[in-house]
Design a protein around this motif. Structure first.
Motif, PDB file in Angstrom:
ATOM      1  N   CYS A  20      -7.701  10.760  -9.171  1.00  0.00           N
ATOM      2  CA  CYS A  20      -8.013  10.517  -7.708  1.00  0.00           C
ATOM      3  C   CYS A  20      -8.580  11.400  -6.523  1.00  0.00           C
ATOM      4  CB  CYS A  20      -7.126   9.091  -7.907  1.00  0.00           C
ATOM      5  SG  CYS A  20      -6.371   8.790  -6.201  1.00  0.00           S
ATOM      6  N   LYS A  21      -9.288  10.426  -5.556  1.00  0.00           N
ATOM      7  CA  LYS A  21      -9.817  12.180  -4.720  1.00  0.00           C
ATOM      8  C   LYS A  21      -8.698  11.364  -3.334  1.00  0.00           C
ATOM      9  CE  LYS A  21     -14.128  13.433  -6.976  1.00  0.00           C
ATOM     10  NZ  LYS A  21     -15.781  12.744  -6.531  1.00  0.00           N
ATOM     11  N   CYS A  22      -8.153  11.999  -2.668  1.00  0.00           N
ATOM     12  CA  CYS A  22      -7.349  12.032  -2.060  1.00  0.00           C
ATOM     13  C   CYS A  22      -8.013  12.488  -0.487  1.00  0.00           C
ATOM     14  CB  CYS A  22      -6.015  12.237  -1.617  1.00  0.00           C
ATOM     15  SG  CYS A  22      -5.369  11.321  -2.895  1.00  0.00           S
ATOM     16  N   ASN A  23      -7.783  12.536   0.859  1.00  0.00           N
ATOM     17  CA  ASN A  23      -8.604  12.765   2.063  1.00  0.00           C
ATOM     18  C   ASN A  23      -7.303  14.160   2.179  1.00  0.00           C
ATOM     19  OD1 ASN A  23      -9.834  14.353   4.326  1.00  0.00           O
ATOM     20  ND2 ASN A  23      -9.486  12.086   5.454  1.00  0.00           N
ATOM     21  N   GLY A  24      -7.529  15.148   1.810  1.00  0.00           N
ATOM     22  CA  GLY A  24      -6.471  16.142   1.937  1.00  0.00           C
ATOM     23  C   GLY A  24      -4.877  15.707   1.322  1.00  0.00           C
ATOM     24  N   GLU A  25      -4.148  16.869   1.336  1.00  0.00           N
ATOM     25  CA  GLU A  25      -2.952  16.930   1.032  1.00  0.00           C
ATOM     26  C   GLU A  25      -2.214  15.134   2.046  1.00  0.00           C
ATOM     27  OE1 GLU A  25       0.053  17.597  -2.419  1.00  0.00           O
ATOM     28  OE2 GLU A  25      -1.878  18.447  -2.374  1.00  0.00           O
ATOM     29  N   PRO A  26      -1.324  14.433   1.267  1.00  0.00           N
ATOM     30  CA  PRO A  26      -0.340  13.189   1.825  1.00  0.00           C
ATOM     31  C   PRO A  26       0.532  14.468   1.925  1.00  0.00           C
ATOM     32  CG  PRO A  26      -0.489  13.133  -1.318  1.00  0.00           C
ATOM     33  CD  PRO A  26      -1.229  14.258  -0.620  1.00  0.00           C
ATOM     34  N   THR A  27       1.382  14.391   3.550  1.00  0.00           N
ATOM     35  CA  THR A  27       2.292  14.089   3.878  1.00  0.00           C
ATOM     36  C   THR A  27       3.747  12.901   4.322  1.00  0.00           C
ATOM     37  OG1 THR A  27       1.283  14.671   5.769  1.00  0.00           O
ATOM     38  CG2 THR A  27       0.858  16.371   4.947  1.00  0.00           C
ATOM     39  N   LEU A  28       4.305  12.641   4.146  1.00  0.00           N
ATOM     40  CA  LEU A  28       4.947  12.057   4.919  1.00  0.00           C
ATOM     41  C   LEU A  28       4.617  11.202   6.128  1.00  0.00           C
ATOM     42  CD1 LEU A  28       8.724  13.254   5.038  1.00  0.00           C
ATOM     43  CD2 LEU A  28       8.195  11.545   3.501  1.00  0.00           C
ATOM     44  N   LYS A  29       4.054  11.748   7.196  1.00  0.00           N
ATOM     45  CA  LYS A  29       3.212  11.291   7.909  1.00  0.00           C
ATOM     46  C   LYS A  29       2.138  10.350   7.963  1.00  0.00           C
ATOM     47  CE  LYS A  29       1.989  12.696  13.582  1.00  0.00           C
ATOM     48  NZ  LYS A  29       1.150  11.874  13.152  1.00  0.00           N
ATOM     49  N   SER A  30       1.319  11.209   7.530  1.00  0.00           N
ATOM     50  CA  SER A  30      -0.183  10.491   6.852  1.00  0.00           C
ATOM     51  C   SER A  30       0.570   9.419   6.108  1.00  0.00           C
ATOM     52  CB  SER A  30      -1.462  11.289   6.304  1.00  0.00           C
ATOM     53  OG  SER A  30      -0.265  12.025   4.803  1.00  0.00           O
ATOM     54  N   SER A  31       1.236   9.823   5.382  1.00  0.00           N
ATOM     55  CA  SER A  31       1.488   8.262   4.173  1.00  0.00           C
ATOM     56  C   SER A  31       1.807   7.643   4.945  1.00  0.00           C
ATOM     57  CB  SER A  31       2.887   9.064   2.981  1.00  0.00           C
ATOM     58  OG  SER A  31       2.008   9.986   2.312  1.00  0.00           O
ATOM     59  N   PHE A  32       2.927   7.765   6.240  1.00  0.00           N
ATOM     60  CA  PHE A  32       3.787   6.674   7.197  1.00  0.00           C
ATOM     61  C   PHE A  32       2.703   5.910   7.480  1.00  0.00           C
ATOM     62  CE2 PHE A  32       5.850   4.505  10.142  1.00  0.00           C
ATOM     63  CZ  PHE A  32       6.717   4.300   9.638  1.00  0.00           C
ATOM     64  N   GLU A  33       1.481   6.887   8.329  1.00  0.00           N
ATOM     65  CA  GLU A  33       0.448   5.941   9.467  1.00  0.00           C
ATOM     66  C   GLU A  33      -0.398   4.843   8.120  1.00  0.00           C
ATOM     67  OE1 GLU A  33      -1.291   9.948  10.905  1.00  0.00           O
ATOM     68  OE2 GLU A  33       0.328  10.262  12.281  1.00  0.00           O
ATOM     69  N   ASN A  34      -0.605   5.457   6.808  1.00  0.00           N
ATOM     70  CA  ASN A  34      -1.632   4.894   6.413  1.00  0.00           C
ATOM     71  C   ASN A  34      -1.574   3.486   5.850  1.00  0.00           C
ATOM     72  OD1 ASN A  34      -4.385   5.897   7.101  1.00  0.00           O
ATOM     73  ND2 ASN A  34      -3.997   8.360   5.996  1.00  0.00           N
ATOM     74  N   ALA A  35      -0.285   3.973   5.156  1.00  0.00           N
ATOM     75  CA  ALA A  35       0.615   2.576   4.007  1.00  0.00           C
ATOM     76  C   ALA A  35       1.207   1.436   5.729  1.00  0.00           C
ATOM     77  CB  ALA A  35       1.887   3.030   3.886  1.00  0.00           C
ATOM     78  N   ASP A  36       0.837  -0.429   4.594  1.00  0.00           N
ATOM     79  CA  ASP A  36       1.636  -1.424   5.262  1.00  0.00           C
ATOM     80  C   ASP A  36       2.704  -1.099   5.358  1.00  0.00           C
ATOM     81  OD1 ASP A  36      -1.513  -1.814   6.104  1.00  0.00           O
ATOM     82  OD2 ASP A  36      -1.409  -3.018   3.753  1.00  0.00           O
ATOM     83  N   ILE A  37       3.416  -1.082   4.176  1.00  0.00           N
ATOM     84  CA  ILE A  37       4.830  -0.906   4.461  1.00  0.00           C
ATOM     85  C   ILE A  37       5.678   0.570   3.610  1.00  0.00           C
ATOM     86  CG2 ILE A  37       4.684  -2.248   1.991  1.00  0.00           C
ATOM     87  CD1 ILE A  37       6.986  -3.654   2.782  1.00  0.00           C
ATOM     88  N   VAL A  38       6.684   0.943   4.824  1.00  0.00           N
ATOM     89  CA  VAL A  38       7.162   1.847   4.048  1.00  0.00           C
ATOM     90  C   VAL A  38       8.612   1.815   3.406  1.00  0.00           C
ATOM     91  CG1 VAL A  38       8.167   4.342   4.475  1.00  0.00           C
ATOM     92  CG2 VAL A  38       5.989   3.398   5.096  1.00  0.00           C
ATOM     93  N   LEU A  39       8.972   2.089   2.211  1.00  0.00           N
ATOM     94  CA  LEU A  39      10.695   1.420   1.947  1.00  0.00           C
ATOM     95  C   LEU A  39      11.384   2.178   0.862  1.00  0.00           C
ATOM     96  CD1 LEU A  39      10.775   0.386  -1.298  1.00  0.00           C
ATOM     97  CD2 LEU A  39       9.516  -2.405   0.558  1.00  0.00           C
ATOM     98  N   ILE A  40      12.062   2.132   1.370  1.00  0.00           N
ATOM     99  CA  ILE A  40      13.117   3.156  -0.214  1.00  0.00           C
ATOM    100  C   ILE A  40      14.137   1.579  -0.981  1.00  0.00           C
ATOM    101  CG2 ILE A  40      15.011   4.215  -0.783  1.00  0.00           C
ATOM    102  CD1 ILE A  40      14.915   5.924   1.908  1.00  0.00           C
ATOM    103  N   GLY A  41      13.753   1.522  -2.158  1.00  0.00           N
ATOM    104  CA  GLY A  41      13.326   0.474  -3.280  1.00  0.00           C
ATOM    105  C   GLY A  41      14.201   1.016  -4.323  1.00  0.00           C
ATOM    106  N   GLU A  42      14.958   0.139  -5.283  1.00  0.00           N
ATOM    107  CA  GLU A  42      14.747   0.789  -6.652  1.00  0.00           C
ATOM    108  C   GLU A  42      14.082   0.069  -7.678  1.00  0.00           C
ATOM    109  OE1 GLU A  42      19.269   0.914  -9.165  1.00  0.00           O
ATOM    110  OE2 GLU A  42      19.802  -0.164  -7.426  1.00  0.00           O
ATOM    111  N   VAL A  43      13.499   0.171  -8.448  1.00  0.00           N
ATOM    112  CA  VAL A  43      12.963  -0.284  -9.108  1.00  0.00           C
ATOM    113  C   VAL A  43      13.885  -0.774 -10.534  1.00  0.00           C
ATOM    114  CG1 VAL A  43      11.367  -0.497 -11.120  1.00  0.00           C
ATOM    115  CG2 VAL A  43      10.798   0.511  -8.520  1.00  0.00           C
ATOM    116  N   PHE A  44      14.350  -2.095 -10.784  1.00  0.00           N
ATOM    117  CA  PHE A  44      14.893  -2.428 -11.421  1.00  0.00           C
ATOM    118  C   PHE A  44      14.478  -3.746 -13.148  1.00  0.00           C
ATOM    119  CE2 PHE A  44      15.443  -6.067  -8.511  1.00  0.00           C
ATOM    120  CZ  PHE A  44      15.269  -6.913  -9.582  1.00  0.00           C
ATOM    121  N   ASP A  45      13.243  -3.598 -12.292  1.00  0.00           N
ATOM    122  CA  ASP A  45      12.598  -4.581 -13.917  1.00  0.00           C
ATOM    123  C   ASP A  45      11.164  -3.767 -13.740  1.00  0.00           C
ATOM    124  OD1 ASP A  45      12.207  -6.976 -15.789  1.00  0.00           O
ATOM    125  OD2 ASP A  45      11.388  -7.409 -14.275  1.00  0.00           O
ATOM    126  N   ILE A  46      10.533  -3.621 -15.571  1.00  0.00           N
ATOM    127  CA  ILE A  46       9.133  -3.471 -15.167  1.00  0.00           C
ATOM    128  C   ILE A  46       8.864  -4.018 -16.467  1.00  0.00           C
ATOM    129  CG2 ILE A  46       7.589  -1.633 -15.739  1.00  0.00           C
ATOM    130  CD1 ILE A  46      10.141   0.398 -15.216  1.00  0.00           C
TER     131      ILE A  46
END
Length: 218
Positions: A20-46
């Motif tokens: 995967c090719k990204c535009n530089g090393e991701p940071t919290l700020k760049s990730s927050f800006e580019n994401a549609d949704i930011v959350l903390i969650g628990e994966v409980f079913d896969i």
């Protein structure tokens, strides 16, 4: 021995091609800006779902939402649970194959309601987050909410400082096309590598057969 070294080099080359090719090393700020949704969650079913290839399965991960820091369109939709989709065929897709609590940055698939996470976002388990990072998330979330509330006012210029300019906005339709093009390019490159390896193996086998026949004649 040389043949094994060559195959190893081709394998490493193919991994680099498919990375995967990204535009530089991701940071919290760049990730927050580019994401549609930011959350903390628990994966409980896969669960695994067909991808169209016999040896490859797509991954669906169900997430129990604990806290939402940012949500563009589905603020009322993602309240309790969400579904993350990932495909091994897309080198940028993050596959949540282990249960646990995560900080998740994702795009929203408007047609299906699925979330797609990306290796170009910061990806961390909740227990890996420092107190400073959690404070930064709270700050980014507060700024985003304030600017969103003023999006219909004269403060539109300030809003674009946080979200992203028009050329980089996470319009899911544009992102979907980019992902599809990227996936096709990655698959084409993968097929090229397979063809190169197969051609090389065939040539080596032909050479081995020729040498074997010469030895049997003598």
């Amino acid at each position: 021995m040389k043949f094994k070294v060559f195959l190893l080099a081709l394998l490493l080359f193919s991994l680099k091609v498919l990375a995967c090719k990204c535009n530089g090393e991701p940071t919290l700020k760049s990730s927050f800006e580019n994401a549609d949704i930011v959350l903390i969650g628990e994966v409980f079913d896969i669960s695994e779902v067909p991808s169209g290839f016999k040896t490859v399965q797509n991954i669906l991960s169900i997430v129990k939402i604990n806290k939402v820091y940012k949500s563009n369109d589905y603020g009322e939709f993602y309240q309790q649970t969400a579904t993350l989709f990932g495909s091994p065929l897309h080198s940028c897709d993050v596959l949540f194959t282990q249960k646990g609590k995560y900080l998740i940055f994702a795009y929203e698939e408007k047609d299906t309601g699925l979330l797609l996470s990306d290796h170009c976002f910061v990806q961390k388990r909740l227990d890996e987050l420092s107190s400073a990072e959690l404070q930064e998330l709270e700050s980014l979330s507060s700024q985003y909410k304030k600017l969103s509330e003023n999006s219909d006012t004269s403060n539109h210029a300030e809003l674009t400082d946080l979200i992203v300019d028009d050329s980089n906005q996470s319009d899911r339709k544009v992102n979907e096309q980019k992902i599809e093009i990227s996936s096709l390019n990655q698959q084409n490159n993968k097929y090229k590598v397979i063809i190169y390896i197969a051609t090389f193996v065939i040539i080596m086998l032909l050479i081995a057969l020729i040498l074997l026949r010469r030895r049997t004649r003598h």
